[in-house]
Design a protein around this motif. Sequence first.
Motif, mmCIF file in Angstrom:
data_model
loop_
_atom_site.group_PDB
_atom_site.id
_atom_site.type_symbol
_atom_site.label_atom_id
_atom_site.label_comp_id
_atom_site.label_asym_id
_atom_site.label_seq_id
_atom_site.Cartn_x
_atom_site.Cartn_y
_atom_site.Cartn_z
ATOM 1 N N UNK A 101 -6.039 5.165 1.088
ATOM 2 C CA UNK A 101 -5.175 4.270 0.299
ATOM 3 C C UNK A 101 -4.831 3.022 1.120
ATOM 4 N N UNK A 102 -4.532 3.243 2.391
ATOM 5 C CA UNK A 102 -4.206 2.103 3.261
ATOM 6 C C UNK A 102 -5.399 1.162 3.350
ATOM 7 N N UNK A 103 -6.572 1.743 3.477
ATOM 8 C CA UNK A 103 -7.783 0.929 3.569
ATOM 9 C C UNK A 103 -7.960 0.100 2.299
ATOM 10 N N UNK A 104 -7.771 0.753 1.156
ATOM 11 C CA UNK A 104 -7.933 0.047 -0.115
ATOM 12 C C UNK A 104 -6.892 -1.051 -0.283
ATOM 13 N N UNK A 129 0.845 -1.195 0.000
ATOM 14 C CA UNK A 129 0.000 0.000 0.000
ATOM 15 C C UNK A 129 0.876 1.238 0.000
ATOM 16 N N UNK A 130 0.753 2.045 -1.047
ATOM 17 C CA UNK A 130 1.585 3.255 -1.146
ATOM 18 C C UNK A 130 0.849 4.419 -0.480
ATOM 19 N N UNK A 131 0.814 4.391 0.837
ATOM 20 C CA UNK A 131 0.089 5.444 1.563
ATOM 21 C C UNK A 131 0.946 6.675 1.790
ATOM 22 N N UNK A 132 2.123 6.708 1.207
ATOM 23 C CA UNK A 132 2.886 7.958 1.178
ATOM 24 C C UNK A 132 2.413 8.692 -0.070
ATOM 25 N N UNK A 133 1.308 9.381 0.081
ATOM 26 C CA UNK A 133 0.692 10.033 -1.076
ATOM 27 C C UNK A 133 1.212 11.439 -1.268
ATOM 28 N N UNK A 134 2.071 11.869 -0.372
ATOM 29 C CA UNK A 134 2.549 13.244 -0.480
ATOM 30 C C UNK A 134 3.802 13.327 -1.346
ATOM 31 N N UNK A 153 -4.123 8.840 -5.814
ATOM 32 C CA UNK A 153 -3.690 10.036 -6.540
ATOM 33 C C UNK A 153 -2.789 10.849 -5.632
ATOM 34 N N UNK A 154 -1.985 11.713 -6.255
ATOM 35 C CA UNK A 154 -1.117 12.568 -5.445
ATOM 36 C C UNK A 154 -1.971 13.380 -4.484
ATOM 37 N N UNK A 155 -1.600 13.381 -3.245
ATOM 38 C CA UNK A 155 -2.341 14.139 -2.253
ATOM 39 C C UNK A 155 -3.563 13.416 -1.726
ATOM 40 N N UNK A 156 -3.770 12.198 -2.146
ATOM 41 C CA UNK A 156 -4.928 11.449 -1.653
ATOM 42 C C UNK A 156 -4.809 11.214 -0.152
ATOM 43 N N UNK A 157 -5.942 10.938 0.450
ATOM 44 C CA UNK A 157 -5.918 10.661 1.881
ATOM 45 C C UNK A 157 -5.197 9.336 2.118
ATOM 46 N N UNK A 158 -4.116 9.365 2.856
ATOM 47 C CA UNK A 158 -3.352 8.120 3.054
ATOM 48 C C UNK A 158 -4.156 7.033 3.734
ATOM 49 N N UNK A 159 -5.090 7.441 4.597
ATOM 50 C CA UNK A 159 -5.910 6.430 5.278
ATOM 51 C C UNK A 159 -6.749 5.666 4.268
#
Length: 571
Positions: free
Chosen positions: A441-444, A405-410, A433-439
């Motif tokens: 992305x982690x959930x997905x 999970x690439x939750x480093x969205x920043x 997407x860039x700037x997406x909520x990391x939570x």
Amino acid sequence: MQGVSAWVWILIVVVVVVVALLVIGAVLGRRRRISLARPAAPAQTTAAQDQPPVRGGYRSKGSISFSQGSGGTALAPRPRSDRPTDAPASVPLAPAHPAGDRTEVDGQPGVGDDAAVPRDSVRPTVVEVPLPDADVATAPPVQRPPARPAAPTQPPTTRPEGTAPASPQDRVSAPPRPATPTAPHAPGTGTAAGGTAASTVPTVPSGTALPDLDGTAAPVAPPDTAPAAPTAPAEPAAPAAPPVAAERVEPEEVELEEIDPTTGRLSRLRGRLSRSQNAFGRSLLGLLGAGTLDEDSWTEVEDTLLMADLGAAAAVEITERLRQEVAARGVVDAAGARAMLRRVMIDAVETTPAGPLEDRSVRALAHDGRPAVLLVVGVNGTGKTTTTGKLARVLVADGHTVVLGAADTFRAAAADQLATWASRVGATVVRGAAGADPAAVAFDAVKQGIAEGADAVVVDTAGRLHTKTGLMDELGKVKRVIEKQAEVDEVLLVLDATTGQNGLVQAKVFAEVVDITGIVLTKLDGTAKGGIVVAVQRALGVPVKLVGLGEGPDDLAPFEADAFVDALLGD
Ligand SMILES: Nc1nc2c(ncn2[C@@H]2O[C@H](COP(=O)(O)OP(=O)(O)OP(=O)(O)O)[C@@H](O)[C@H]2O)c(=O)[nH]1
């Protein structure tokens, strides 16, 4: 005479009149200046009042226009004394987001900071987005590796063919299917991600904000577009246009790589450790094997331990223990000194004042019909993404299936970096997407891991300064959101060994926010201060589980106390 005095009187009167006129003129002049200034003040006030109100009473400076936009949300950052409050009100408001500290306000490095990016450049903003309807399946932005059969070379993995994921095309554009609630899939069923994943996750009414965490929220990687897709599904259960802006990236056609065997890694990498640590061992052994040990010698022993970053308490305790050993047994030669030091050091590495550290295994195996979930956290640049990639290699080499999970969205490059790691070993990547909520992305990512029956889901998070309360809150939220569908089995704190005692401060703050279950000490190849292992374990009461010993893909090793101490002491 009379004529003269008359002229004198006239002169006096003229002088008096002139003086009077001058005084009056001066007074009027001053009044005029004051009266001219008055309108200016109200004008400024009005200008300020005319600006739109700033959320939470917070006003950001022009150079940091997208920062600190929140204030009224449930997970708003705790009040911070260092927030500026006098910024020009003309700065446009950033969308609300629980991670209000996203852009820095004090010139210090912050989340996703990159030395190559100018401090004052415009930064992406994290946005809050409405959630999809409960019955609308969402296709997570999944980047699939090439299917294993297509790979020209077979990696040394025992992963069964049955668990090989379906093609990316199939997964992302899975045909509509009824959203019947189903139990989590057994590993290797190979079902499409979109529909099945949605059926296994909690549902949430549309528009529920992620931070609410009301027990039903199913977060979705947030888009930078409106969630109302023009292709709104006619059939409610169809995994039609996902409310995410993430584009599906076609997987690269890359060859799967050979992975170093995982057994005996620390021994193989010992040379790297030895090179930088030997000075410590040599110095101690020189002192202990020198024969008579006076007070000065013991002070030097303690200093040597301190210089190796063991920390004051540990240094004092180890020195005291060594003194007792010497008093009890007497040290006769260098070999005896080495054996004694080895024993004492291993004890110091294996125990903390709170008790022994027995279990150094990484909890990365599937259980209860679902994947193990690992969260990788730490400050900027410690090696989180690299460690996540290396860990995936180890797991794949041991025959396990992995979703990253690439939750480093920043930091945009972080997701690419992770995708590259994944593609080399045939792991799936879920990214936003860039700037997406990391939570989200982690959930997905966890949802995807459950859907494809993976053994482990490893979630990489953005680097964050432990002093930024908003970002630490965000991290807590990432964990809580994951826990809406699966327990987090392992929270790995990645610490850069070269930062020495500073790492301890970070470690303690992270441990307060997310329960740390294991430590990864990276860059041990670049420091002579291996004693930090002892210090950090004592600080957290948590074991060092993995060590990074280089930038190479297989330079991650399990931590073993005796091998580590042997490397410290040299041969
Ligand atoms: N020498 C050495 N370098 C390492 C090790 N682990 C990571 N690195 C390097 O450290 C640098 C930063 O690694 P990243 O994985 O990008 O760090 P990160 O924590 O994900 O960074 P942010 O996402 O910006 O917080 C890279 O150049 C890595 O190659 C290690 O064990 N030894």
